[in-house]
Every structure is written in C-alpha cells, then in structure tokens.
Design an enzyme around this catalytic site. Structure first.
Site, short mmCIF file in Angstrom:
data_model
loop_
_atom_site.label_atom_id
_atom_site.label_comp_id
_atom_site.label_asym_id
_atom_site.label_seq_id
_atom_site.Cartn_x
_atom_site.Cartn_y
_atom_site.Cartn_z
N TYR A 207 29.10 1.55 17.04
CA TYR A 207 29.33 0.14 16.68
C TYR A 207 28.75 -0.16 15.31
O TYR A 207 27.83 0.51 14.85
CB TYR A 207 28.77 -0.82 17.73
CG TYR A 207 27.31 -0.63 18.13
CD1 TYR A 207 26.27 -1.17 17.39
CD2 TYR A 207 26.99 0.06 19.30
CE1 TYR A 207 24.94 -1.03 17.80
CE2 TYR A 207 25.67 0.21 19.72
CZ TYR A 207 24.65 -0.35 18.95
OH TYR A 207 23.35 -0.20 19.36
N ASP B 35 9.68 -1.27 29.65
CA ASP B 35 9.78 0.15 29.98
C ASP B 35 8.54 0.65 30.72
O ASP B 35 8.61 1.68 31.40
CB ASP B 35 9.93 0.99 28.70
CG ASP B 35 11.38 1.10 28.24
OD1 ASP B 35 12.24 0.39 28.81
OD2 ASP B 35 11.64 1.89 27.31
N ARG C 163 17.78 -2.11 15.01
CA ARG C 163 16.62 -2.30 15.88
C ARG C 163 15.45 -2.96 15.14
O ARG C 163 14.78 -3.84 15.67
CB ARG C 163 16.21 -0.91 16.38
CG ARG C 163 15.38 -0.91 17.58
CD ARG C 163 15.00 0.53 17.94
NE ARG C 163 13.98 0.44 18.94
CZ ARG C 163 14.20 0.38 20.23
NH1 ARG C 163 15.42 0.48 20.69
NH2 ARG C 163 13.21 0.22 21.08
P1 FAD Z 1 8.57 0.04 23.65
O1 FAD Z 1 9.63 -0.50 22.76
O2 FAD Z 1 8.50 1.50 23.88
O3 FAD Z 1 7.18 -0.45 23.05
C1 FAD Z 1 5.95 0.00 23.55
C2 FAD Z 1 4.91 -0.24 22.47
O4 FAD Z 1 3.62 0.05 23.02
C3 FAD Z 1 5.08 0.69 21.27
O5 FAD Z 1 5.04 -0.08 20.08
C4 FAD Z 1 3.91 1.66 21.39
O6 FAD Z 1 3.45 2.13 20.14
C5 FAD Z 1 2.87 0.79 22.08
N1 FAD Z 1 1.86 1.55 22.82
C6 FAD Z 1 2.05 2.58 23.66
N2 FAD Z 1 0.88 3.01 24.15
C7 FAD Z 1 -0.09 2.23 23.63
C8 FAD Z 1 -1.50 2.18 23.75
N3 FAD Z 1 -2.18 3.05 24.53
N4 FAD Z 1 -2.20 1.23 23.07
C9 FAD Z 1 -1.53 0.34 22.27
N5 FAD Z 1 -0.18 0.35 22.08
C10 FAD Z 1 0.52 1.28 22.77
N6 FAD Z 1 17.94 -1.38 25.08
C11 FAD Z 1 18.78 -2.43 24.91
O7 FAD Z 1 18.50 -3.52 25.44
N7 FAD Z 1 19.92 -2.30 24.19
C12 FAD Z 1 20.28 -1.11 23.61
O8 FAD Z 1 21.32 -1.03 22.94
C13 FAD Z 1 19.43 0.01 23.78
N8 FAD Z 1 19.75 1.21 23.25
C14 FAD Z 1 18.90 2.28 23.49
C15 FAD Z 1 19.26 3.53 23.01
C16 FAD Z 1 18.45 4.63 23.27
C17 FAD Z 1 18.89 5.99 22.84
C18 FAD Z 1 17.22 4.46 23.96
C19 FAD Z 1 16.30 5.62 24.21
C20 FAD Z 1 16.85 3.22 24.40
C21 FAD Z 1 17.71 2.13 24.20
N9 FAD Z 1 17.39 0.87 24.69
C22 FAD Z 1 18.23 -0.18 24.54
C23 FAD Z 1 16.16 0.71 25.47
C24 FAD Z 1 15.07 0.10 24.66
O9 FAD Z 1 14.86 0.83 23.47
C25 FAD Z 1 13.75 0.08 25.46
O10 FAD Z 1 14.01 -0.29 26.78
C26 FAD Z 1 12.80 -0.93 24.84
O11 FAD Z 1 12.39 -0.48 23.57
C27 FAD Z 1 11.58 -1.14 25.74
O12 FAD Z 1 10.71 -2.06 25.12
P2 FAD Z 1 9.18 -2.06 25.52
O13 FAD Z 1 8.58 -3.14 24.69
O14 FAD Z 1 9.03 -2.12 26.99
O15 FAD Z 1 8.63 -0.63 25.09
#
Ligand code: FAD
Length: 381
Positions: free
Chosen positions: A211, A292, A106
């Site tokens: 994997y 997310d 990751r």
């Molecule tokens: P996030 O990665 O959660 O990033 C959000 C960011 O916002 C963070 O850095 C956080 O610190 C920041 N933040 C939050 N609040 C604030 C605030 N108030 N002010 C400033 N910054 C803030 N997806 C895949 O595509 N393939 C996979 O194989 C996969 N495996 C997974 C396995 C597991 C067990 C899990 C739980 C998830 C998996 N996912 C996978 C899903 C994936 O991890 C998430 O969907 C992805 O990380 C979402 O990205 P994002 O940027 O929306 O949110």
C-alpha cells in the site's frame, strides 16, 4: 479537601504506551512514561489504521495531523497471487464505519501520538529491570540504578515484556516458523503504479501486502509472510536486515504488480512473526499489561497496534469509572472488557483467514467504538 491525583507509570513508549499516556491525561491521571530507548528512531515500516483505531486516534486529537501524512486507500483488496483474480474487495469509505482507513508511515503515527504529550512526561533511556510493591504503590527500578514510585504501573513494553514476565511468569512468545520482509520505498523507483487500495496478494503458503503510505503516493510499503526455519529469531527485530535476492526468489511467479514492487526495492528488513496464546490474566494488584505485552498477534489483520490503541481508551474509561482509587478493580474491569475481543482477534489473525474470501460482516471489528461501547463489570462478566 482536594483528592490527590492518581499517579501511573507506563513502561514502554510504543504505540500503546503513548496512546494510554494520552488517554489517561484526559481523565486527570498524572502519567509518566519510561522507555528503554535513548531516542526514537524512524523505523522503516508502514502501518494500517483501520476505522476502529482511527476512531480512538480522533478522540486523542491526532486525526487531522495523521490525515495530512497518510494515504486513504479505496478498499481492502484481496487478490490471488498469480492470476490477480479478486477474492474479496471491501470498499472503505469513511461513511461505512464513521472513521477513516489510514495507511501511514509508522514513525508518523508515533510522532503524532508523542506530539500530544508534554515532553517532560516521556523519560528516555529508562530500561525497567524490576518492580516491587511498596505500601499503596509500586516501585520501578531501572538499569541506570534509579528508582521511581507510582500508585500503579502499566506494562506497555511489547512482545518481550518484562512486566509480563513479572506478573504472569516467564515464557517465550510463539514463533511458528514464519518471517516478514518489509520495506518502505519511493514510488518513483517503480515502472508503473500500484492499485490505490491496500492489496493483499494471497499465495498458497505466503502472502504480500502492499500500500501507499503518503497522500501524494510518493512512497509505498510492503510486508510479507513467508515460511522460514523457526530457528531464525531476533529479539531486536525492527533493525534486522533481509536479503532482497532471497525476497524476490520467494515471490517468483507472483503477479506482475508484485514483481514491479519487488524489482524497485533495493533494501529490506526481515523479522520473525511472533504471537502468544491469550494469557490467564493481565493484571496483578496494581500492575497491568497493555498492547503486545498481553495480546501479541500476527500482523495479518493489521490489528496489533490498533488493539493497543483501543486498550488505551478502555483502560482510561475503566480508571475514570471506579470510585476513589480502586485501581485494582479498574484493572480487572479493563481486562473483562478487552480480553474477549483481543482473544478473538488473536485467533483469527493466527489462522490468517481474515478477508480471504467469503462475505462475512466485518462491522464487529471495524465498527467498534472504544469511547462509547458499554462497559461490563468484571464481577458480572
Ligand atoms: P511496542 O510497539 O513493541 O512498544 C513497546 C515499547 O516498550 C518499545 O518502545 C520498547 O523499546 C519498550 N520497552 C520494552 N522493554 C522495556 C523495558 N524493560 N523498559 C522500558 N521500555 C521497554 N499493527 C497495526 O495495528 N496495523 C498494522 O498495519 C500493523 N502491521 C504490522 C506489521 C508487522 C510486520 C508487525 C510485526 C506488526 C504489525 N503491527 C501492526 C503490530 C504492531 O506493530 C504492534 O502490535 C504494536 O507495535 C504494539 O504496540 P505496543 O506499544 O504494545 O508495543
């Protein structure tokens, strides 16, 4: 007279936030990313990038870098937990969907996305605490007392999104009483080798996905889904530790290949699997959600980060397509183009039926081309 560049603030430097910063730069937007963390930590987890997302990563310019650090599995392999009988196998040659299937660490994916951005664009230690409309823009307030103004805001702040709370209303994500154990480990610790596929072992009420994460098969990753008291919850989910003995007990009786992996594991993490029903809307005026923050899903289809990365390509296309700075229309168009697809994936992922058997055609998922799929207008959707 030259037109002023549109300025957009992205809240959150996760996979979605960094990806959208990259795609917006490509269409000439001035972008700043605000991340609450003081530094990026190398979170121990693997991630699968199916062809629908690696196609977007190619357009962002990180495909070659990722190939050098990723394992390319032969297939999506689905097996019965104890006998090992094959329920379904889908070979994944690059020619099938025109983009690779990559399994990687990751942190390597995160670093690749970060590498295409000028470092001064990403502001660490900036925890968003409030948003206020000001004239033709939005003011962002941070926990350190500072404020910045942007023409528009993208909330890429994850499953516990504050931006979401502000524009849709507060409400907790769903925890349906399942947790995930996960670990990255050195392959040399095992007494043998695992299959060169991404293998999901399907038990009656639990599963485990295993994997390799490196091209030379030096490291591997597993992630599980196990029933657990729904009260077990942690907000700081990435760092919470699990108990290896409990993990091994939860998989007693599973196939010897699973036992071999779990026996080699001395340390694991544990986190709550959270999801959410599709939201009524993703934007309010000049503020929009991505990843997310608007469509959290179970990890069972490996599509959470993938759909966030797809969002990044479509949002940049919608912004680039609107006349002048009609950003609100761009945001409505983005939602109209994305929501049907992400809602469908959320529902299938929640049911955990994907690739469990049958022979249905996954082209709609893996063949999706976010750079070229025709866009609909929200007024016609
Ligand atoms: P996030 O990665 O959660 O990033 C959000 C960011 O916002 C963070 O850095 C956080 O610190 C920041 N933040 C939050 N609040 C604030 C605030 N108030 N002010 C400033 N910054 C803030 N997806 C895949 O595509 N393939 C996979 O194989 C996969 N495996 C997974 C396995 C597991 C067990 C899990 C739980 C998830 C998996 N996912 C996978 C899903 C994936 O991890 C998430 O969907 C992805 O990380 C979402 O990205 P994002 O940027 O929306 O949110």
């Amino acid at each position: 007279m030259s037109k002023k560049k549109l300025s957009i603030a992205v809240v959150g430097a996760g996979m979605g936030g960094l990806a959208v910063a990259a795609t917006l730069r490509q269409v000439g937007v001035e972008v700043n990313v605000y991340e609450q963390a003081e530094q990026f930590l190398r979170v121990g987890a693997g991630i699968q990038m199916l062809p629908n997302s690696s196609r977007v990563l190619r357009g962002i310019g990180v495909e070659e870098r990722l190939r050098k650090v990723s394992f390319e599995p032969y297939s999506h392999l689905n097996r019965v937990w104890d006998t090992g009988e094959i329920k379904r196998e889908l070979p994944m040659p690059e020619s099938l969907y025109g983009a690779p299937f990559l399994c990687t660490h990751r942190a390597d994916l995160h670093e690749a996305l970060y590498s295409v951005l000028p470092p001064e664009m990403v502001h660490l230690g900036k925890k968003l605490v409030g948003l206020d409309p000001v004239g033709d823009g939005v003011e962002l307030g941070f926990a350190d007392g500072t404020k910045v103004r942007a023409d528009a805001v993208i909330g890429a702040d994850g499953v516990h999104s504050l931006v979401r709370d502000i524009i849709v209303g507060p409400d907790a994500p769903l925890h349906k009483g399942r947790i995930a154990y996960r670990a990255v480990l050195e392959a040399s610790l095992m007494d043998g080798e695992i299959a060169p596929s991404r293998t999901k072992w399907w038990g009656p009420d639990r599963h485990i996905v295993i994997y390799y994460t490196t091209p030379n098969r030096s490291h591997l990753y597993f992630v599980t889904s196990v029933p657990e008291d729904a009260k077990w919850m942690t907000k700081e989910s990435w760092s919470a530790k699990g108990d290896v003995e409990e993990l091994r007990a939860a998989y007693a009786g599973f196939h010897p290949e699973v036992q071999m992996v779990l026996n080699a594991c001395s340390d694991c993490h544990k986190w709550a699997i959270l999801e959410r029903e599709p939201l009524p809307h993703w934007s309010d005026g000049r503020v929009v959600l991505l990843g997310d923050a608007c469509h959290p899903m179970t990890p069972y289809m490996a599509q959470g980060a993938a759909t966030s990365i797809e969002d990044a390509a479509i949002l940049a296309r919608c912004i680039s397509a609107v006349e002048g700075d009609d950003i609100e229309r761009a945001f409505r168009n983005y939602e109209a183009n994305r929501k049907p697809r992400t809602s469908r994936i959320q529902a299938i992922s929640s049911a955990n039926t994907w690739m469990s058997g049958g022979n249905d055609d996954p082209t709609w998922l893996y063949g999706y081309d976010a750079w070229n799929v025709p866009l609909v207008d929200a007024s016609e959707a």
